[in-house]
Write a protein that holds these residues in place. Structure first.
Motif: not given
Length: 315
Positions: A38-39, A53, A6-7, A12, A41-43, A32
């Protein structure tokens, strides 16, 4: 379908391509290594409306379940670091089933907790049940104890022995840079740029290989009473120690007492003031400074009369 990393900067884009190519309604992302704000924000940047999550264990683990609310409705039933258990309702056809997303710990004791939890859940319902993820449970002992050989074979087949390629690239790059120092040319500059880009790719592949080897070691030996476990513990203990530190003139300090004194002095410089304390003295009044007379001092020190208050308020 699962998705890892994920990082990574490409995460994306890869997720969007999966959704577009496979028309996904549900996506599971494992390991992940990121949680909390932060999770989320990414999703929020991914093409999904719903998300669940789990918390990471330090910088390891992490599990996400993402879905499209126009196609399915997912209600969380229970979640821990190793799994997400939810009920899925498919819209428009009124079908419900249980969904379990798993990324099991490589440590045997933690996996046993997961299995006991799953057996308890299985006794509580009779609905259809779909499971996705990684249980970290090899079916055959050969798959587990042959991990190192498979990692070497994967390195050879996938990258052509990444360590030899890295050594060759470094040697070529050094030769080109020596040539540039002696006689610069546009051809050598362009060739150096190409080799640097290729070297970045090789270093990324090497990092991926070491990550695979690290995972193989944990799957094979985990927290068993082995030399690997004790060496890993000692390495972490030494990593958390300050064995040496540079002083203000860039010299290394290695003695424990000197390190303590240097750190203490650093805090002293931050929190202690360098200004000297001086006794308080009465202010010196200049003869040219305006002063109140004794009668004026007496008049302003007297309390207000009732008539003065009413006059001030306009009463």
């Amino acid at each position: 379908m699962e998705l890892k990393g994920a990082l990574k900067p490409s995460f994306r884009k890869r997720a969007s391509e999966l959704v577009q190519n496979h028309n996904l309604a549900i996506l599971v992302v494992m390991e992940t290594r990121v949680g909390g704000d932060r999770a989320r924000e990414i999703t929020s940047l991914l093409p999904f409306d719903g998300a669940i999550h789990t918390d990471t264990i330090g910088y390891a683990g992490g599990l996400w379940v993402l879905w499209n609310v126009d196609r399915v409705d997912i209600a969380l039933l229970f979640s821990i670091e190793q799994k997400i258990h939810a009920e899925v309702k498919v819209r428009f056809i009124n079908i419900s089933w249980l969904f379990l997303a798993v990324y099991a710990s490589p440590r045997n004791a933690e996996r046993q907790v997961l299995w006991k939890n799953l057996m308890s859940v299985a006794e509580l319902h009779n609905m259809p049940w779909v499971t996705a993820g990684d249980f970290n449970e090899p079916l055959l002992s050969e798959d587990k104890f042959g991990g190192r050989a498979k990692a070497k074979e994967w390195n050879k087949n996938q990258f052509g022995n990444i360590f030899i390629r890295k050594k060759n690239f470094m040697s070529r790059l050094n030769d080109i840079q020596r040539g540039l120092a002696l006689r610069p040319s546009y051809f050598l500059v362009k060739l150096e740029d190409e080799l640097l880009r290729d070297l970045d790719l090789i270093l990324s592949q090497e990092e991926e290989l070491w990550a695979l080897k690290s995972k193989v070691n944990w799957m094979i030996q985990g927290d068993r009473n082995t030399t690997f476990y004790h060496v890993s513990t000692l390495v972490r203990w030494r990593r958390n120690q300050i064995m040496a530190i540079k002083n203000a003139v860039e010299d290394w300090i290695c003695e424990e007492r000197e390190i303590k004194d240097f750190i203490r002095c650093g805090f002293d410089q931050i929190f202690l003031s360098s200004f000297s304390c001086v006794p308080r003295m009465d202010p010196v009044v200049s003869q040219w400074q305006p002063r109140l007379s004794d009668s004026e001092k007496e008049s302003i020190s007297v309390g207000a009369f009732e008539e003065e208050i009413k006059a001030a308020l306009g009463l």
